[in-house]
Design a protein around this motif. Sequence first.
Motif, PDB file in Angstrom:
ATOM      1  N   VAL A   7       0.836  -1.205   0.000  1.00  0.00           N
ATOM      2  CA  VAL A   7       0.000   0.000   0.000  1.00  0.00           C
ATOM      3  C   VAL A   7       0.864   1.244   0.000  1.00  0.00           C
ATOM      4  N   ILE A   9       1.278   5.307   1.268  1.00  0.00           N
ATOM      5  CA  ILE A   9       1.026   5.967   2.550  1.00  0.00           C
ATOM      6  C   ILE A   9      -0.428   6.425   2.634  1.00  0.00           C
ATOM      7  N   LEU A  12      -3.204   3.768   3.589  1.00  0.00           N
ATOM      8  CA  LEU A  12      -3.244   3.129   4.899  1.00  0.00           C
ATOM      9  C   LEU A  12      -4.588   3.400   5.571  1.00  0.00           C
ATOM     10  N   THR A  13      -5.187   2.348   6.073  1.00  0.00           N
ATOM     11  CA  THR A  13      -6.415   2.477   6.853  1.00  0.00           C
ATOM     12  C   THR A  13      -6.174   1.786   8.181  1.00  0.00           C
ATOM     13  N   PRO A  16      -1.352  -1.163  10.807  1.00  0.00           N
ATOM     14  CA  PRO A  16      -1.123  -2.602  10.622  1.00  0.00           C
ATOM     15  C   PRO A  16      -0.401  -3.211  11.821  1.00  0.00           C
ATOM     16  N   ALA A  19       4.563  -3.829   9.842  1.00  0.00           N
ATOM     17  CA  ALA A  19       4.766  -2.960   8.679  1.00  0.00           C
ATOM     18  C   ALA A  19       6.235  -2.937   8.289  1.00  0.00           C
ATOM     19  N   VAL A 106       2.952   4.707  10.455  1.00  0.00           N
ATOM     20  CA  VAL A 106       2.658   3.388  11.032  1.00  0.00           C
ATOM     21  C   VAL A 106       3.402   3.179  12.342  1.00  0.00           C
ATOM     22  N   THR A 136       2.387  -5.800   6.022  1.00  0.00           N
ATOM     23  CA  THR A 136       1.938  -4.664   5.219  1.00  0.00           C
ATOM     24  C   THR A 136       3.175  -3.902   4.769  1.00  0.00           C
ATOM     25  N   VAL A 138       4.680  -0.783   3.099  1.00  0.00           N
ATOM     26  CA  VAL A 138       4.321   0.595   2.786  1.00  0.00           C
ATOM     27  C   VAL A 138       5.268   1.086   1.700  1.00  0.00           C
TER      28      VAL A 138
END
Length: 231
Positions: A7, A9, A12-13, A16, A19, A106, A136, A138
Amino acid sequence: MEHHRYVGIEELTGIPRVAVVVDVMRAFTVAAWAFARGAERIVLAASEDEALALKESHPGWPALKDGAPAAGFDMVNSPGLIRAAELTGRTVVQKTTAGTVGALAVAGASLVLCAGFVVAGATARFLRAGRHGPVTFVVTGEQGRAAEDLACAEYIAHRIADDAADPAPYLRRAQASRAARDLAEGLRLGYRGVHPDDNALCLEADRCPFPMAARREGPLTVLRPAAVTAG
């Protein structure tokens, strides 16, 4: 292979669990070289003003940023330049456009590793040995589309599953990236803050034997080398 996520930046939801923040050109290549030159830790700053304030309140902390040399900053975000620095035992303050932003986004994760090709193998070994599960990644550059960062993330994922994975196909993708072309063009045009060896140093796989872990230490987010156990 584990089902990893890749993903940008902005994508991001939430935070994680695990990361890996990837910035090949050049933030985390520079960070790895700073540790190779003896730095004890790197404080990741959210802004240039914060970086300068940290330096002012801690006079022994050199600060670095993207772009050309600037007043108040001791170094620029160039592996070719920082590899000549004497940083033994020092704390370095780093602020960049993408890498430090991604790491701070994160910082609340249970595990945050920062990576470029130079620490890719060590990062993969750390994750495999700790059996940390899906990662995840990034991808910090170009709103998650940076070819060099995605190639590095996929190489790390491949190395988690297979320690004998060949970096060459991933390095070729990175060498053909817009970031690599921009670095070469900056050098051709004589931009300050760019070294002739920057591209080559950013595309040197597995040079450093340590991963780099970011953790909160009081009000700061701090990057340090991490130990890798067999596994």
